[in-house]
Design an enzyme around this catalytic site. Sequence first.
Site, mmCIF file in Angstrom:
data_model
loop_
_atom_site.group_PDB
_atom_site.id
_atom_site.type_symbol
_atom_site.label_atom_id
_atom_site.label_comp_id
_atom_site.label_asym_id
_atom_site.label_seq_id
_atom_site.Cartn_x
_atom_site.Cartn_y
_atom_site.Cartn_z
ATOM 1 N N TYR A 1 -31.119 91.750 13.915
ATOM 2 C CA TYR A 1 -29.824 90.654 13.996
ATOM 3 C C TYR A 1 -30.492 89.615 12.996
ATOM 4 O O TYR A 1 -31.489 89.030 13.220
ATOM 5 C CB TYR A 1 -29.970 89.947 15.467
ATOM 6 C CG TYR A 1 -29.462 91.224 16.464
ATOM 7 C CD1 TYR A 1 -28.278 91.918 16.337
ATOM 8 C CD2 TYR A 1 -30.319 91.588 17.568
ATOM 9 C CE1 TYR A 1 -27.862 92.788 17.284
ATOM 10 C CE2 TYR A 1 -29.600 92.419 18.309
ATOM 11 C CZ TYR A 1 -28.584 92.995 18.393
ATOM 12 O OH TYR A 1 -27.965 94.047 19.303
ATOM 13 N N MET B 1 -33.346 93.104 22.336
ATOM 14 C CA MET B 1 -33.402 93.354 23.896
ATOM 15 C C MET B 1 -34.405 94.478 23.925
ATOM 16 O O MET B 1 -35.218 94.450 24.736
ATOM 17 C CB MET B 1 -32.296 93.384 24.546
ATOM 18 C CG MET B 1 -32.338 93.503 25.779
ATOM 19 S SD MET B 1 -30.888 93.534 26.846
ATOM 20 C CE MET B 1 -30.205 91.910 26.868
ATOM 21 N N LYS C 1 -52.128 88.408 41.739
ATOM 22 C CA LYS C 1 -50.892 88.201 41.837
ATOM 23 C C LYS C 1 -49.943 88.555 40.505
ATOM 24 O O LYS C 1 -50.681 89.111 39.577
ATOM 25 C CB LYS C 1 -50.769 86.547 41.498
ATOM 26 C CG LYS C 1 -51.552 86.134 40.537
ATOM 27 C CD LYS C 1 -51.465 84.418 40.466
ATOM 28 C CE LYS C 1 -52.420 83.900 39.255
ATOM 29 N NZ LYS C 1 -52.488 82.624 39.257
HETATM 30 C C1 LIG Z 1 -53.833 82.202 38.965
HETATM 31 C C2 LIG Z 1 -54.933 81.778 39.551
HETATM 32 C C3 LIG Z 1 -56.257 82.145 39.489
HETATM 33 C C4 LIG Z 1 -56.926 83.143 38.553
HETATM 34 O O1 LIG Z 1 -56.844 82.065 37.390
HETATM 35 P P1 LIG Z 1 -57.396 83.052 35.791
HETATM 36 O O2 LIG Z 1 -57.218 81.850 34.903
HETATM 37 O O3 LIG Z 1 -56.416 84.230 35.628
HETATM 38 O O4 LIG Z 1 -58.885 83.432 36.135
HETATM 39 C C5 LIG Z 1 -57.198 81.435 40.271
HETATM 40 N N1 LIG Z 1 -56.740 80.386 41.260
HETATM 41 C C6 LIG Z 1 -55.378 80.129 41.480
HETATM 42 C C7 LIG Z 1 -55.132 79.409 42.675
HETATM 43 C C8 LIG Z 1 -54.428 80.695 40.634
HETATM 44 O O5 LIG Z 1 -53.069 80.380 40.919
#
Ligand SMILES: *Cc1c(COP(=O)(O)O)cnc(C)c1O
Length: 401
Positions: free
Chosen positions: A276, A324, A44
């Site tokens: 800044y 930025m 993801k």
């Molecule tokens: C992001 C996520 C993982 C992986 O988590 P890590 O701590 O990065 O290993 C596993 N299961 C779900 C549901 C997640 O959202």
Amino acid sequence: MTETPMRVRAPLRARAEIDLAALRANVHALRARAPRARLMAVVKADAYGHGMVPCARAAVLAGADWLGTATPQEALALRAAGLRTRLLCWLWTPGGPWREAIEADIDVSVSARWALDEVCAAARDCGRTARVQLKADTGLGRGGCQPADWPELVGAALAAEAEGLLRVTGLWSHYACADEPGHPSIAAQTARFDEAVAHAEKAGLRPEVRHIANSPAVLTLPESQYDLVRPGVALYGISPVPQLGSAADFGLRPVMTLSARLGLVKHVPAGHGVSYGHHYVTSAPTTLGLVPLGYADGIPRHASGKGPVLVGGAWRRVAGRVAMDQFVVDLGGDEPAAGAEAVLFGPGDRGEPTAEDWAVAADTIAYEIVTRIGPRVDRVYVNEEPADPGTDPDGPVGAAR
Ligand SMILES: *Cc1c(COP(=O)(O)O)cnc(C)c1O
């Protein structure tokens, strides 16, 4: 968002080098820790900023059995890229797109009755059997079905299975505090997960996989492995429990090295304000180096005055505020040429800081440091294929997929 169509052949301003051999080695290391469980590579959020499709391919090549994404758009993008691996997607809102997911052979997570009803309607529409994994809230208090509502959800899923609309392929949950071994919630969640699974199986569900373990659980809680483990951050070579051990302590190697080329090096007198707000003022005549990365690229503004950068063999600190698009380092009189390399983080073995060092500087976790590196930074993939599949010590795992 991406600069790709405009890309010109010039040396890169900044780059995130992604070492796919390190990623494959991390898959092997995690498999060795969970030898009886299948492994879902969580990709993801653009593989935590590393690039979803190349990382998913490398993970599958190294033997990952499943891929995991949060959003359906991510899951569909993996299918569009030609990845056929089993794939679970868990972050849904009303409207789906359920039908596209079912037609793309994506296993969809369901935490509530509304979602089950929408899956059934979509399955009916397209004349296919949906693959559904029921998620239990065993204590995280985020996604998942509360214990009080579980019997109804299980009952509705059984009825839909009997109609041929879906098949329940998995039962699963997620820990709140797996990164704090010994936290009382861990044993409580495992016990509630066992109860949820027992109820569902007694009622007649026959899931292929039961799973709850994220990276910290894979590394510290062998009893949490069940049929499948779901590491994310550990795949990318980042320790999910830095207070207990570094990546190297767990046999993991950081996959991303973030570097940039100095855009300017100049002499300034003592008493010169920098960036800044003038929160940094030179205490003596010195040299300043301009690093062409800023918070638009994911460099945390909270690391102003603190973030470490390796330039010319020495660690420098962000001088003043991160802006930025750029920040400044005090080079203490050194005179590297414009274009010299500034390494923000990497595995650490060339003396450079790590993403964990930046997490400490910004008072956050290394997950956030790598995940927020933005699309203006080119990802440069190295070691895409095992050097020689015939002599790869890991053998041709996954090669036939
Ligand atoms: C992001 C996520 C993982 C992986 O988590 P890590 O701590 O990065 O290993 C596993 N299961 C779900 C549901 C997640 O959202």
